[in-house]
Design a protein around this motif. Structure first.
Motif, PDB file in Angstrom:
ATOM      1  N   VAL A  51       0.848  -1.204   0.000  1.00 16.31           N
ATOM      2  CA  VAL A  51       0.000   0.000   0.000  1.00 16.31           C
ATOM      3  C   VAL A  51       0.880   1.249   0.000  1.00 16.31           C
ATOM      4  O   VAL A  51       0.626   2.214  -0.736  1.00 16.31           O
ATOM      5  CB  VAL A  51      -0.938  -0.005   1.218  1.00 16.31           C
ATOM      6  CG1 VAL A  51      -1.655   1.345   1.345  1.00 16.31           C
ATOM      7  CG2 VAL A  51      -1.966  -1.127   1.094  1.00 16.31           C
ATOM      8  N   ALA A  52       1.937   1.263   0.842  1.00 20.38           N
ATOM      9  CA  ALA A  52       2.843   2.414   0.889  1.00 20.38           C
ATOM     10  C   ALA A  52       3.537   2.620  -0.451  1.00 20.38           C
ATOM     11  O   ALA A  52       3.711   3.757  -0.918  1.00 20.38           O
ATOM     12  CB  ALA A  52       3.890   2.215   2.001  1.00 20.38           C
ATOM     13  N   TYR A  56       1.043   4.072  -2.962  1.00 20.57           N
ATOM     14  CA  TYR A  56       0.751   5.460  -2.592  1.00 20.57           C
ATOM     15  C   TYR A  56       1.879   6.393  -3.049  1.00 20.57           C
ATOM     16  O   TYR A  56       1.643   7.470  -3.620  1.00 20.57           O
ATOM     17  CB  TYR A  56       0.559   5.540  -1.080  1.00 20.57           C
ATOM     18  CG  TYR A  56       0.088   6.885  -0.573  1.00 20.57           C
ATOM     19  CD1 TYR A  56      -1.247   7.247  -0.665  1.00 20.57           C
ATOM     20  CD2 TYR A  56       0.976   7.782   0.010  1.00 20.57           C
ATOM     21  CE1 TYR A  56      -1.685   8.472  -0.188  1.00 20.57           C
ATOM     22  CE2 TYR A  56       0.553   9.012   0.479  1.00 20.57           C
ATOM     23  CZ  TYR A  56      -0.778   9.355   0.377  1.00 20.57           C
ATOM     24  OH  TYR A  56      -1.207  10.566   0.834  1.00 20.57           O
ATOM     25  N   ALA A 102       2.170   6.687  -7.011  1.00 23.68           N
ATOM     26  CA  ALA A 102       1.127   7.574  -7.542  1.00 23.68           C
ATOM     27  C   ALA A 102       1.476   9.035  -7.260  1.00 23.68           C
ATOM     28  O   ALA A 102       1.341   9.906  -8.127  1.00 23.68           O
ATOM     29  CB  ALA A 102      -0.230   7.218  -6.921  1.00 23.68           C
ATOM     30  N   GLY A 103       1.971   9.305  -6.043  1.00 28.24           N
ATOM     31  CA  GLY A 103       2.339  10.671  -5.691  1.00 28.24           C
ATOM     32  C   GLY A 103       3.500  11.189  -6.522  1.00 28.24           C
ATOM     33  O   GLY A 103       3.510  12.355  -6.946  1.00 28.24           O
ATOM     34  N   TYR A 128      -1.206  15.548  -0.302  1.00 30.83           N
ATOM     35  CA  TYR A 128      -0.515  14.260  -0.218  1.00 30.83           C
ATOM     36  C   TYR A 128       0.014  14.022   1.190  1.00 30.83           C
ATOM     37  O   TYR A 128      -0.150  12.937   1.768  1.00 30.83           O
ATOM     38  CB  TYR A 128       0.622  14.264  -1.234  1.00 30.83           C
ATOM     39  CG  TYR A 128       1.430  12.991  -1.306  1.00 30.83           C
ATOM     40  CD1 TYR A 128       1.042  11.941  -2.114  1.00 30.83           C
ATOM     41  CD2 TYR A 128       2.608  12.851  -0.575  1.00 30.83           C
ATOM     42  CE1 TYR A 128       1.789  10.777  -2.204  1.00 30.83           C
ATOM     43  CE2 TYR A 128       3.365  11.698  -0.645  1.00 30.83           C
ATOM     44  CZ  TYR A 128       2.947  10.661  -1.464  1.00 30.83           C
ATOM     45  OH  TYR A 128       3.692   9.520  -1.530  1.00 30.83           O
ATOM     46  N   ALA A 187      -1.344  11.424   4.165  1.00 23.86           N
ATOM     47  CA  ALA A 187      -0.369  10.454   4.680  1.00 23.86           C
ATOM     48  C   ALA A 187      -0.367  10.392   6.200  1.00 23.86           C
ATOM     49  O   ALA A 187       0.060   9.386   6.780  1.00 23.86           O
ATOM     50  CB  ALA A 187       1.032  10.801   4.177  1.00 23.86           C
ATOM     51  N   PHE A 235      -3.607   8.153   6.772  1.00 24.72           N
ATOM     52  CA  PHE A 235      -3.751   6.976   5.907  1.00 24.72           C
ATOM     53  C   PHE A 235      -3.309   5.681   6.590  1.00 24.72           C
ATOM     54  O   PHE A 235      -4.024   4.673   6.523  1.00 24.72           O
ATOM     55  CB  PHE A 235      -2.971   7.212   4.609  1.00 24.72           C
ATOM     56  CG  PHE A 235      -3.245   6.190   3.544  1.00 24.72           C
ATOM     57  CD1 PHE A 235      -4.452   6.154   2.892  1.00 24.72           C
ATOM     58  CD2 PHE A 235      -2.279   5.249   3.198  1.00 24.72           C
ATOM     59  CE1 PHE A 235      -4.706   5.219   1.907  1.00 24.72           C
ATOM     60  CE2 PHE A 235      -2.515   4.311   2.223  1.00 24.72           C
ATOM     61  CZ  PHE A 235      -3.737   4.296   1.570  1.00 24.72           C
ATOM     62  N   GLN A 251       6.585   5.216   3.665  1.00 28.48           N
ATOM     63  CA  GLN A 251       5.942   6.088   2.684  1.00 28.48           C
ATOM     64  C   GLN A 251       6.754   7.368   2.466  1.00 28.48           C
ATOM     65  O   GLN A 251       6.895   7.860   1.336  1.00 28.48           O
ATOM     66  CB  GLN A 251       4.525   6.422   3.157  1.00 28.48           C
ATOM     67  CG  GLN A 251       3.765   7.394   2.279  1.00 28.48           C
ATOM     68  CD  GLN A 251       3.947   8.830   2.747  1.00 28.48           C
ATOM     69  OE1 GLN A 251       4.053   9.101   3.943  1.00 28.48           O
ATOM     70  NE2 GLN A 251       4.016   9.746   1.798  1.00 28.48           N
ATOM     71  N   SER A 305       8.515   8.613  -0.898  1.00 23.79           N
ATOM     72  CA  SER A 305       8.027   9.898  -1.408  1.00 23.79           C
ATOM     73  C   SER A 305       9.122  10.957  -1.452  1.00 23.79           C
ATOM     74  O   SER A 305       8.828  12.153  -1.537  1.00 23.79           O
ATOM     75  CB  SER A 305       6.858  10.391  -0.525  1.00 23.79           C
ATOM     76  OG  SER A 305       5.818   9.455  -0.485  1.00 23.79           O
TER      77      SER A 305
END
Length: 576
Positions: A198-199, A202, A205-206, A286, A290, A293, A323, A327
């Motif tokens: 999931v991380a 995420y 996509a970011g 975003y 986070a 989330f 994440q 990111s």
């Protein structure tokens, strides 16, 4: 992808030489310590995630003994002995302080080395002169050396260390998060370590959306650095030419010019603001999502009783670390665009220098072969647009002669003067010049920043001349009233009148005592009596010096034995 590879290659071209230079061992050792400290901070973060779990579990269990022990001493836990928060925090602070301090030490060492290297290239083979003449795209070299090099070093270290820390954090907390999250069954498919996936989704996509939203910042940041430098240069030019502007009454025109440049700066800044606003909308949303989330994702396991409160907070913290590491691109997108713009400007500047230095052996060949005479061998002097000023000039000046170069205004005398000095690249032919003991005095003498003593002795070091000689030279040149101000620092190019500046150039000649002295309208700001005294002093104090003068006034001819006149694009011999 190819563009990214090309850009990274440019960045390494700039960065690599330092790590292979004579300072490489000190630099590598310092970098190694900084890396070790940053990795230690990641390790401390992992430790704090386990401490955080035990701390919140003690709160949930209302265990006061465990609570105070975890704050001020230590406690044996299921994860092993856990030190108190005061010890962990003190060590974390110590490591963080020295990680920053030593990184800054590396920054200033790297910037010092890089600045010296770029200055050496810029000044070698008079590349700075040719770049200014031929490359209009290479704007504001002062800004590229003073600011772009600083931005490059600072951002390279900050982004590089940040990326390394994110990678290490990712691998460290992925293991923690994988063990905490357990499997999840979706549509009959069991996914182990589901929160890791999931991380990852995420963050991917970011990252894609951040590039899509903010990519225009690359171009805008590059342009902003240029227009900022243009505006600053215009202000400096106004300051340096304040008297000329005041005499012409040109304040209104200068104001229009400054407002035009500032207007370009403001327009580009507004464009940056709009692009940054869009990017900030996205990154803020975003980041805010986070925060909650991981709780949303882990909440079902908590409410089902599979994990305690401490496990929930550790899971959330580990998810945030994973994440956040994934990111890194999103969080640093704005800094990356500035870094890329800086790399492009520096590479463009160094490329222009390389082209200029490669062209140093083309055009008019200046050969300082140390011969006894100055020889012009079929020299053709042109302009950058190809127009010829002087064609096929051949002449010889013997040691001890006094030769006048004359001609109408705009005929090419001063350009020929630059060719003799080895500065002017446009044309062909060879100039055989004496190898040493040469001094050129242009119409507007150059006065360096600093003390009057430095200005008088330039380009030699002031310590080479005794105080009494410097004072005597000033007195002889008619500047005796300035002798008491030798160590006073001022903007002497604005403090002294044009005539005083030319007198100061005479004092230089009397100090240096060159074997060859070239003067290009070096007495144009003096009255006829002062001009006569100027040449009489040269004849009296420097009797063995070869004198080559460019001048318009007929009276100057009497101090020369013969003349070379530029007439109809040719250099012809004539009586003085």
């Amino acid at each position: 992808m190819r563009r990214i590879g090309h850009f990274l290659s440019d960045a390494w071209t700039l960065a690599g030489p330092y790590w292979r230079s004579e300072e490489r061992w000190k630099a590598r050792l310092l970098l190694g310590v900084v890396v070790a400290l940053n990795l230690s901070l990641v390790g401390m973060s992992v430790l704090l995630s386990y401490w955080n779990r035990e701390f919140f579990n003690s709160l949930q269990e209302k265990n006061a003994e465990a609570f105070w022990a975890l704050l001020f001493w230590w406690r044996q836990t299921d994860s092993g002995p856990m030190p108190g928060f005061v010890f962990v925090a003190a060590l974390y602070i110590l490591i963080a302080v020295y990680a920053l301090y030593l990184r800054q030490a590396l920054q200033i060492r790297w910037r010092s080395w890089l600045t010296r290297e770029v200055l050496d290239r810029w000044l070698a083979d008079r590349a700075y002169y040719r770049v200014a003449l031929t490359d209009a795209e290479t704007d504001n070299p002062d800004q590229r050396i003073a600011e772009d090099l600083r931005y490059f070093v600072d951002n390279t270290l900050a982004l590089g260390l940040g990326l390394m820390r994110s990678v290490v954090t990712l691998f460290s907390f992925v293991l923690v998060l994988w063990g905490l999250s357990g499997p999840a069954t979706i549509l009959g498919i069991t996914i182990p370590g589901y929160m890791v996936w999931v991380a990852l989704l995420y963050a991917l996509a970011g990252t894609g959306l951040a590039h899509l939203v903010g990519r225009s910042l690359i171009r805008l940041n590059f342009q902003q650095q240029r227009v900022e430098a243009d505006f600053r240069y215009a202000l400096v030019r106004l300051r340096d030419n304040a008297e000329g502007v005041a005499l012409y009454g040109g304040e209104a025109d200068e104001k229009r010019g400054l407002q035009d440049r500032f207007g370009a700066l403001i327009r580009n800044w507004w464009a940056i603001m709009v692009a940054t606003k869009r990017l900030t909308f996205f990154t803020s949303a975003y980041s805010q999502v986070a925060v909650v989330f991981p709780f949303v994702v882990a909440a079902p396991a908590y409410f089902a009783g599979r994990i305690p409160l401490g496990g929930l907070t550790q899971t959330s913290g580990a998810f945030s670390e994973v994440q956040g590491a994934l990111s890194w691109f999103v969080d640093n997108y704005s800094s990356l665009t500035e870094w890329r713009a800086t790399v492009l400007r520096i590479r463009g500047f160094l490329g222009a220098i390389e082209v200029a230095r490669a062209a140093a052996g083309t055009g008019i060949q200046s050969v300082p072969d140390g011969g006894d005479a100055l020889v012009l061998d079929d020299v053709t002097v042109g302009l950058p647009d190809g127009r010829v000023l002087v064609a096929g000039a051949s002449a010889r000046v013997e040691p001890g002669e006094a030769v006048l170069i004359a001609g109408a205004s705009g005929s090419g005398k001063s350009t020929l003067f630059r060719a003799i000095a080895g500065l002017w690249p446009f044309g062909r032919g060879r100039v055989h010049a004496p190898g040493a003991g040469v001094l050129f005095l242009p119409q507007r003498p150059y006065l360096p920043l600093g003390s009057l003593r430095r200005a008088v002795c330039y380009p030699r070091h002031a310590e080479e001349f005794p105080e009494v000689e410097i004072r005597e030279a000033l007195e002889s040149a008619g500047l005796g009233h300035l002798a008491a101000r030798l160590d006073e620092e001022d903007s002497w190019d604005r403090r002294l009148s044009g005539g005083e500046q030319q007198r100061l150039a005479l004092a230089r000649a009397l100090l240096v005592k060159p074997r060859w002295l070239f003067l290009d309208e070096a007495t144009s700001s003096l009255d006829p009596e002062a001009e006569a005294r100027f040449y009489e002093l040269l004849k009296e104090r420097l009797p063995a010096t070869t004198l080559v003068s460019i001048a318009h006034r007929p009276a100057v001819a009497q101090y020369h034995q013969r003349a070379l006149r530029v007439r109809d694009g040719h250099l012809v011999a004539a009586p003085a």
